[in-house]
Scaffold this active site. Sequence first.
Site, PDB file in Angstrom:
ATOM      1  CG  HIS A 157      30.218  38.136  34.182  1.00 44.01           C
ATOM      2  ND1 HIS A 157      30.880  38.006  32.398  1.00 44.01           N
ATOM      3  CD2 HIS A 157      31.615  39.152  34.066  1.00 44.01           C
ATOM      4  CE1 HIS A 157      31.220  37.717  32.352  1.00 44.01           C
ATOM      5  NE2 HIS A 157      32.152  39.027  33.159  1.00 44.01           N
ATOM      6  CG  ASN A 162      30.655  40.871  37.542  1.00 45.72           C
ATOM      7  OD1 ASN A 162      29.465  40.618  37.300  1.00 45.72           O
ATOM      8  ND2 ASN A 162      31.105  39.274  38.461  1.00 45.72           N
ATOM      9  CB  ALA A 163      36.128  43.043  39.495  1.00 50.43           C
ATOM     10  CB  ALA A 184      39.748  37.636  31.034  1.00 48.69           C
ATOM     11  N   GLY A 185      36.207  39.455  30.893  1.00 53.66           N
ATOM     12  CA  GLY A 185      35.408  39.486  30.090  1.00 53.66           C
ATOM     13  C   GLY A 185      34.510  38.623  30.141  1.00 53.66           C
ATOM     14  N   GLY A 210      24.703  35.012  31.799  1.00 56.42           N
ATOM     15  CA  GLY A 210      24.756  33.541  32.598  1.00 56.42           C
ATOM     16  C   GLY A 210      25.504  33.461  33.376  1.00 56.42           C
ATOM     17  CG  ASP A 228      33.366  43.403  30.316  1.00 58.55           C
ATOM     18  OD1 ASP A 228      34.257  44.229  29.918  1.00 58.55           O
ATOM     19  OD2 ASP A 228      33.637  42.702  31.779  1.00 58.55           O
ATOM     20  CG  HIS A 230      32.123  44.866  35.119  1.00 58.64           C
ATOM     21  ND1 HIS A 230      33.145  45.265  36.615  1.00 58.64           N
ATOM     22  CD2 HIS A 230      33.287  44.950  34.203  1.00 58.64           C
ATOM     23  CE1 HIS A 230      34.233  44.888  35.822  1.00 58.64           C
ATOM     24  NE2 HIS A 230      34.717  45.289  35.008  1.00 58.64           N
TER      25      HIS A 230
END
Length: 402
Positions: free
Chosen positions: A259, A227-228, A317-318, A257, A282, A224
């Site tokens: 993430h 992200n992260a 969270a996902g 829309g 995810d 992903h």
Amino acid sequence: MTTADRDRTALSGARLVLPGGVVDGDRLTVEGTRIAAITSGANRGTNGGQPEPGDLDLTGHTVVPGFVDLHVHGGGGASYASGIAEEALLAARTHLEHGTTTTVASTVTGEIDDLTRQAAVLSELVEDATLAGIHFEGPFISHNRCGAHRPDLLRDPDPALVRKLVDAARGHAKMLTLAPELPGGLDSVRMLADLGIIAAVGHTDSDYATTLEAIEAGATVATHLFNAMPGIAHRAPGPIVALLEDERVTVELINDGVHLHPSVLDLAYGTAGPSRVALITDAMGAAGMGDGLYPLGPLQVRVENGVARLVEGGAIAGSTLTLDVAFKRSVTVNGLTLAQTVESLCATPARLLGLADSIGSLEAGKLADLVVVDSESYDLVAVMRRGRWVLGGDRFPTVKSV
């Protein structure tokens, strides 16, 4: 009627998204579990491209290959991390009814022994063809970028521990996400590459140079992207630039829309192109469900207005995304062509998994995994997996349903 006739379905009148482009009115014939033929309307005798008697008339609809999700944690109120076969089956069925005909089940950070038990259960579902493989996301990730993973359960990617998880999957581990800057990270990437398992860079605090080292060591996926992980700075490009610029890397993107802003997704496409983008969900257990409280591994998640966040701390969270929604957003919001969208939802992940000879495109000889959408709204209408309709029988009374 012969057995062959009962096992044959001919679809006519639809727009087909084929590897060579988008065509209107061709006839797609399914026999048994596979696509038997795709015939041009101009070459079908005297009927002038119109549906033949007995064909299913899909005029006004578009047919695309079944979607392939590399990264999904659950759905339908169920989680792949539960270690319960019935929950995993429910999650897979939920996403199947939204067009995902090929699923790689993702775990979430937990105790190593718990993860090995989950892998044993999921491996059985790979062996019966419900799932296409297992993706271990965590525990070998950065504390600073752990997101919805329990910090006290994180571990450095010691190759021996990584190998323990891989072995627990009985040959069905497809991908493992890790932070390459951690002790043992690069050695684990090399080991995974040698084993033929996808090493994915994600939940990482890695810098640009270390990310390049991970790619040279064999990492081929960005978990992903954006992200992260650290963002792009003009003097510290970080992992995002390294992952985007290398043609050996496939980047996962979550098009829900939430993430990613649409312009960020457009940026990734402009740099990597659809052949290097894999659209994923995810998704956690709330996919296909309503708002409420749901587990994600050992953590609790609250879903409000379709957005999943940890009860403690509020981190995303996902997602609650399904790939039919990602398909529609990609075309209607991002303005991607049908061919580009299908490449990222189907062909690119199929190729990454080594399954391009059987799934990922509409071609004679491949498995009959099909998704039918309305040609104007792009809303999901029907889903076929391996020649049998799992959704849409009530919409098309002449269609055989499971």
